[in-house]
Design an enzyme around this catalytic site. Structure first.
Site, PDB file in Angstrom:
ATOM      1  CG  HIS A 139     121.812  11.185 -95.862  1.00  0.00           C
ATOM      2  ND1 HIS A 139     120.944  10.127 -95.956  1.00  0.00           N
ATOM      3  CD2 HIS A 139     121.157  12.134 -95.175  1.00  0.00           C
ATOM      4  CE1 HIS A 139     119.815  10.440 -95.364  1.00  0.00           C
ATOM      5  NE2 HIS A 139     119.907  11.650 -94.871  1.00  0.00           N
TER       6      HIS A 139
ATOM      7  CD  GLU B 153     110.051  -5.043 -85.300  1.00  0.00           C
ATOM      8  OE1 GLU B 153     111.094  -4.567 -85.771  1.00  0.00           O
ATOM      9  OE2 GLU B 153     108.920  -4.755 -85.740  1.00  0.00           O
TER      10      GLU B 153
ATOM     11  CG  ASP C 251     113.128  -1.925 -84.026  1.00  0.00           C
ATOM     12  OD1 ASP C 251     113.680  -0.925 -83.522  1.00  0.00           O
ATOM     13  OD2 ASP C 251     112.381  -1.858 -85.010  1.00  0.00           O
TER      14      ASP C 251
ATOM     15  CB  CYS D 220     113.908  -9.217 -92.405  1.00  0.00           C
ATOM     16  SG  CYS D 220     112.887  -8.511 -91.115  1.00  0.00           S
TER      17      CYS D 220
HETATM   18  C1  PEP Z   1     114.384  -4.535 -87.661  1.00  0.00           C
HETATM   19  O1  PEP Z   1     113.970  -3.909 -86.699  1.00  0.00           O
HETATM   20  O2  PEP Z   1     115.332  -5.354 -87.605  1.00  0.00           O
HETATM   21  C2  PEP Z   1     113.785  -4.319 -88.996  1.00  0.00           C
HETATM   22  C3  PEP Z   1     114.100  -5.102 -90.015  1.00  0.00           C
HETATM   23  O3  PEP Z   1     112.926  -3.303 -89.155  1.00  0.00           O
HETATM   24  P1  PEP Z   1     113.354  -1.754 -89.233  1.00  0.00           P
HETATM   25  O4  PEP Z   1     114.864  -1.709 -89.377  1.00  0.00           O
HETATM   26  O5  PEP Z   1     112.649  -1.199 -90.409  1.00  0.00           O
HETATM   27  O6  PEP Z   1     112.871  -1.220 -87.940  1.00  0.00           O
HETATM   28 MG    MG Z   2     112.035  -2.895 -86.777  1.00  0.00          MG
END
Ligand code: PEP
Ligand code: MG
Length: 546
Positions: free
Chosen positions: A188, A429, A453, A500
């Site tokens: 953190h 993902e 992911d 993303c």
């Molecule tokens: C990802 O898996 O890249 C994603 C944007 O979702 P999270 O990090 O929330 O799993």
């Molecule tokens: Mg994800």
């Protein structure tokens, strides 16, 4: 000159005197007390005060570091309110006739050990949170103030590690940099340092007590700290610090400018958020919209399952305050590392491959419908996109869309207004989604590549396991190829494609993504302007001609 090495968190340069930050000395009376009832009352008052302090820290962290990070203090407040923790501590006071301080030390240590012994890495990491709140309760009992340990002069602070509450309490105007002897790059403290943009080194084992008071320079880019550097080196590093500051000022000038390449290829640069509190950061950093609103934070922030009204209010606030910008809200991605007690999810052997995201939503239809109804109702207040996570098949997407349609019909009958331009998308993902991208593209308006992911599943590397860091290659050719294949498949069917996951903010890959034809990059708000700068320096036609 002495030199220390570590893991760097922020690339900048910090120059200043070292201050070794020592925990206040807590001397605990271990003998028998005369009045255990009075000790119980002291303990209760100290806990009550610590709970109030969490709220103050939460609000400070929201401003300094954003909502996702501030959440840790709400978790701390919930831990302090925990009956088992309180009762077992009071039991030590009354049963063993000991002081409130002694009972807090022993009771909280036992509790921390219980977490440390758990297999689940997330639960294991909670031991550090118990030790953090233990320190606050002890300080309250003893009238100590660990914030005063920072001193009154601007300094680079050095400690074994900083607890999240200590990091947030630090006066940022006096904090030039941070060096931890322990601490991981995912702790953190590291996350806070990153979001506060403070140069920090973790795991710097060379720290010496005699560094206290000496002039030091943290060179974040090279993950080094120099103690009493010679004049030439100091001058060079000062020059670099000046250049960094000028670059920051230049970034500010990019506000209001389009994110387009030299030859006019436009990439939408959006922000990733966790809830209404992050809207300020979206605007401050001039993001064109929100490419990922991780709605599970609305669930994680709630002691019980949030109802339709509560969710509607949260989504409406974000949509309304950002209209007419596009806001893509991802449906609840609970499970794996994000667990919630009230969901009563079974413990699993392989949670990342387990019962999570749409797998939960599609098997708990009333739960899913509550969110979809809230989203549809909120759509009337802005420009909404709905995105489904962890998709592996066309059948799943169709089922999600059918349930969405069922909610739409119900709401229309009930007289609600619903926008008619809601875009529907999925997270790509999983390798399955990449390989089925052509078929999936027929079903949706957009794809958003979740590279966090996607990397974990493509490379079979648990993203939660710090031991795997040496094996992980965020630029793995398989992941880059998967991104390219997905963009091309999307475009064959008129589906726009964004990224993303964290990779979207990696400016060393921006050229590559633009070459593939990416339409949108959604990144943490602080990365929006650096990314815009990178995009504006690229000539796509030259890249394609190579
Ligand atoms: C990802 O898996 O890249 C994603 C944007 O979702 P999270 O990090 O929330 O799993
Ligand atoms: Mg994800």
């Amino acid at each position: 000159m002495q030199v220390g090495n570590g893991k760097s968190i922020v690339n900048g340069i910090a120059i200043g005197k070292i201050k070794i930050y020592k925990e206040p000395e807590r001397i605990i009376y271990e003998g028998i007390v005369d009045d255990p009832a009075a000790e119980v009352a002291r303990f209760e008052a100290a806990v009550e005060k610590a709970i109030d302090q969490q709220t103050v820290l939460y609000e400070k962290a929201i401003v300094d570091a954003g909502k996702d990070i501030a959440e840790v203090f709400m978790v701390h407040a919930a831990m302090l309110e925990d009956d088992d923790l309180q009762d077992s501590t009071k039991e030590i006071i009354t049963g063993q006739k000991r002081s409130a301080e002694y009972a807090t030390k022993v009771g909280f240590d036992n509790y921390a050990q219980m977490f440390a012994d758990m297999d689940d890495p997330y639960m294991k990491a909670r031991a550090a949170d118990i030790i953090d709140i233990q320190g606050m309760v002890l300080d309250n009992l003893m009238g100590l103030d660990s914030a005063s340990m920072q001193g009154t002069e601007p300094a680079i602070l050095v400690a074994d590690d900083f607890a999240p509450s200590q990091t947030v309490k630090l006066d940022k105007s006096l904090l030039l940099g941070m060096i931890c002897i322990e601490g991981s790059s995912n702790s953190h403290t590291a996350i806070l340092a990153r979001s506060m943009n403070i140069p920090a080194l973790m795991q710097c084992k060379e720290v010496q007590d005699d560094w206290d008071g000496k002039l030091a320079v943290i060179d974040g880019k090279n993950a080094v700290v120099y103690i009493e550097p010679d004049k030439d080196l100091l001058d060079t590093l000062k020059k670099r610090q000046d250049e960094d500051r000028k670059k920051e000022a230049l970034l500010q000038e990019l506000k209001g400018k389009p994110s387009e390449t030299i030859d006019g290829y436009n990439v939408h640069v959006y922000a990733n958020i966790g809830g209404p509190a992050d809207v300020g950061a979206v605007n401050q950093n001039d993001a064109e919209g929100v490419g990922l609103f991780r709605s599970e934070f609305v669930y994680l922030n709630s002691k019980e399952e949030p109802g339709e009204e509560e969710q509607f209010t949260a989504y409406k606030r974000v949509l309304e305050s950002l209209a007419p910008k596009l806001v893509i809200i991802r449906t609840c991605d609970i499970g794996a590392d994000k667990t919630i007690e009230y969901m009563h999810l079974d413990k699993e052997e392989n949670p990342a491959l387990g019962y999570r995201a749409v797998r939960i939503c599609l098997t708990r239809k009333p739960f899913f419908k509550t969110q979809l109804r809230a989203l549809l109702r909120a759509s009337a207040y802005g420009n909404l996109g709905i995105m489904f996570p962890m998709i592996i098949s066309v059948a799943e997407v169709r089922e999600c869309k059918e349930i969405l349609e069922e909610c739409r019909q119900e709401l229309l009958k009930e007289g609600y207004k619903i926008a008619d331009n809601i875009q529907i998308g999925i997270m790509v993902e999983t390798p399955a989604a990449v390989f089925c991208a052509d078929e999936l593209a027929e079903e949706v308006d957009f794809f958003s590549l979740g590279t966090n992911d996607l990397t974990q599943y493509t490379c079979a590397l648990d993203r939660q396991n710090a031991k795997l860091e040496p094996f992980s290659d965020t630029h793995h050719p398989a992941v880059l190829r998967a991104i390219k294949m997905t963009i091309e498949a999307g475009h064959r069917h008129g589906t726009w494609v964004g990224i993303c996951g964290e990779l979207g903010a990696d400016t060393t890959l921006t050229e590559e993504f633009i070459k593939y034809g990416v339409d949108e990059l959604s990144v943490n708000p602080k990365s929006v302007l650096p990314l815009r700068k990178a995009i504006r320096s690229i000539d796509r036609s030259k890249l394609l001609a190579k």
